[in-house]
Design an enzyme around this catalytic site. Structure first.
Site, short mmCIF file in Angstrom:
data_model
loop_
_atom_site.label_atom_id
_atom_site.label_comp_id
_atom_site.label_asym_id
_atom_site.label_seq_id
_atom_site.Cartn_x
_atom_site.Cartn_y
_atom_site.Cartn_z
N THR A 81 0.91 -1.14 0.00
CA THR A 81 0.00 0.00 0.00
C THR A 81 0.94 1.18 0.00
OG1 THR A 81 -1.68 -1.14 1.33
CG2 THR A 81 -1.70 1.25 1.42
N ARG A 101 -13.44 -8.17 -2.02
CA ARG A 101 -12.86 -7.78 -0.74
C ARG A 101 -12.33 -6.34 -0.78
NH1 ARG A 101 -7.53 -5.92 1.08
NH2 ARG A 101 -7.33 -6.53 3.25
N VAL A 102 -12.66 -5.58 0.22
CA VAL A 102 -12.14 -4.23 0.38
C VAL A 102 -11.41 -4.16 1.71
CG1 VAL A 102 -12.74 -1.79 0.58
CG2 VAL A 102 -14.01 -3.26 -0.99
N GLY A 103 -10.21 -3.60 1.69
CA GLY A 103 -9.42 -3.47 2.90
C GLY A 103 -9.60 -2.11 3.55
N ASP A 104 -8.58 -1.69 4.29
CA ASP A 104 -8.70 -0.45 5.06
C ASP A 104 -8.37 0.80 4.26
OD1 ASP A 104 -6.01 -1.44 5.01
OD2 ASP A 104 -5.50 0.06 6.52
N THR A 108 -2.39 -5.72 7.24
CA THR A 108 -3.56 -6.58 7.09
C THR A 108 -4.78 -5.72 7.38
OG1 THR A 108 -3.01 -7.30 9.34
CG2 THR A 108 -2.54 -8.82 7.56
N GLY A 109 -5.42 -5.27 6.31
CA GLY A 109 -6.43 -4.23 6.40
C GLY A 109 -7.58 -4.53 7.33
#
Lengths: 343, 343
Positions: free
Chosen positions: B209, B237-240, B262-263
């Site tokens: 990121t 999937r969507v992370g932070d 690790t979001g």
């Protein structure tokens, strides 16, 4: 005759419980095991017929009692918030699942999230078109995937894999919402300015979202939120409801919160979690923290809406800066209280 | 000859700046106007050839100097974080925009967010496939829509409406990522367990990121984050990274933060905003708050990663619980520092 009697009793009940919160938009000092909301906004006596007042009161009573039965039977707060939210998702009255508002293209796109205060586990889903109960998908994401947030077609593929009930998008579209949409398209064709408010289309301005927070006999808090988002939303807009920290938060050390309102402001202020942070780091009570966030941060940012929440001692808050909020709670003895107006 | 000399200087610089943070995973006590990261994970001398170390150091130097020029010229922190992030988005080295990891279906899906500490305005975009610089879309959402988070096709329709540069999905797919993907598919066909880690496919485990935080001469803080998410991600999937409060936060009253890791854990812990809350409500310094969140909350939840940030006085933090984090900052005199290893 019996129906008329029931209506009178319900209206009296509504008036009575409404009076309980007449002098403050924050309803505190009560103990509860489950607290719910069904959206906030221009919910006034003038905007809501007696029939509709009764229908909302009945639906909230049902959601409270379904959740209460679970808690009273020794069940988990997670089960209670899911059950309570599902009652409102299935009801055409609320802007979630069946009865949700339509997007600018006339479809329904749903968002939901859930959080377990015992573990800080969380799950959420956004832009859902075919899962009957989006809150059940949020829970499945939490419990059956390594992820927190799934969206769109991928989220629906996951829902099918885990065996959730799928429906056509048409299932969610009620006659009332289709009429609103047709009115919107007509006005658009006439060159009216676009607006996200349902208010100009024969309904009060109202940020419809449903949510619940619960405390079980193990002392575990949980929160859940589900919504259809804003009316005639465009561009894949996502609000605060599927955002952990913005629309939903739960931590046994502090509180369980579900929010409703102009979602963008709840995201920018991280308002659900901000209540938890004010309790944890500034030593505020739930009442003080919710009031600070709704009447302070949210109002200063220019946003409208409210929150419901519970702390680990069962203290309840139902705080909003709008004219009304569909809301209610049930205490440990099964006594329910529902209200919708500010006064 | 000149090239060899430059390489030696760069490597010496890398070793020198790495040594500066040898005794703590938190690099503090320095003043900066811009701080960046390019992902955290198993970034070790063994995992990264000298050539690649040099390439990362050069790319980070470039990002820092591009942002520095804006701040030094009296420009806004918002412009600086966008410019710095765009350098890393355009570089094939980082897991954002060009060079991003591929999803389980072999495509690229990008997320980004930005926040203005002066106003708490924010913008974000998720599941983007055709916008050359997702951070520019996040900024357009903030400045040219009433919304905070747009996703998918709708977000791309908005990007086209506001005139952002669109590219084919192929533009983002580098030969290196396609090789990783082919290796993943081969192993999948051979019945290997699925994993989100790129590590097993010839690359170190690395949560790629990119992000930046900046402080301008007006005292305004801003933060920005952009990512390709996890390798071979499924189910939308969507992370932070596109979640305000989780992956990005900025408030002039406290700090500007961008996260990587690790979001899912950053979402559950609301970790970017939690640093701000610890400063605002518990009176912690940026250093104390970042350390508490990374070595406390994140680690206790079981997550990996790190954060970079600045407070309103230009104090910098670059804190992580992994073996390394691509990171760097530039001070008000234009001196740059870059590092990637823990020691």
């Amino acid at each position: 005759m019996k129906d008329t009697f029931n209506i009178i009793i319900l209206l009296l009940g509504t008036i009575f419980t409404t009076c309980q919160v007449a002098f403050a938009q924050t309803s505190d000092g009560h103990k509860a095991v489950l607290v719910i909301h069904g959206g906030a906004g221009s919910i006034t006596h003038e905007n809501l017929s007696d029939d509709r007042q009764q229908a909302y009161a009945e639906a909230m009573e049902e959601a409270l009692l379904v959740g209460y039965e679970i808690i009273a039977g020794g069940g988990a707060s997670l089960d209670a918030v899911v059950a309570a939210v599902m009652v409102m998702e299935d009801s055409p009255l609320f802007n979630s699942a069946r009865g949700a508002v339509l997007t600018s293209t006339g479809t329904v796109e749903l968002d939901a999230s859930i959080m377990d205060g015992a573990t800080l586990d969380a799950g959420a889903a956004a832009a859902i078109k075919h899962v009957r109960n989006p809150i059940s998908l949020a829970r499945a994401v939490m419990e059956q995937s390594d992820h927190v947030l799934l969206m769109g077609d991928g989220a629906e593929a996951f829902a099918e894999e885990v065996g959730l009930e799928m429906v056509t998008n048409e299932y969610f579209r009620t006659e009332r919402r289709v009429r609103q949409y047709e009115s919107y398209k007509e006005q658009q064709n006439e060159g009216a300015e676009e607006t996200g408010d349902a208010g100009v289309f024969g309904e009060p301005d109202y940020y419809g979202t449903v949510g619940a927070a619960a405390l079980d006999s193990e002392g575990n808090l949980a929160a859940a939120t589900s919504t259809g988002g804003t009316s005639f939303k465009r561009w894949g807009r996502v609000g605060d409801s599927p955002i952990i920290g913005a629309g939903t938060y739960a931590d046994n050390a502090t509180c369980a919160i579900s929010a409703t309102g102009t979602g963008e402001y709840f995201i920018r202020g991280v308002l659900a979690y901000r209540i938890s942070a004010l309790m944890q780091y500034a030593g505020l009570s739930l009442r003080e923290a919710a009031s600070s966030v709704v009447h302070g941060t949210l109002t200063e940012l220019g946003g409208d809406g409210g929150v419901i929440g519970l702390d680990a001692n069962g203290n309840v808050t139902m705080t909003f800066n709008t004219e009304g909020m569909f809301r209610g709670y049930v205490d440990g003895a099964g006594n329910t209280y529902v209200a919708m107006f500010n006064r």
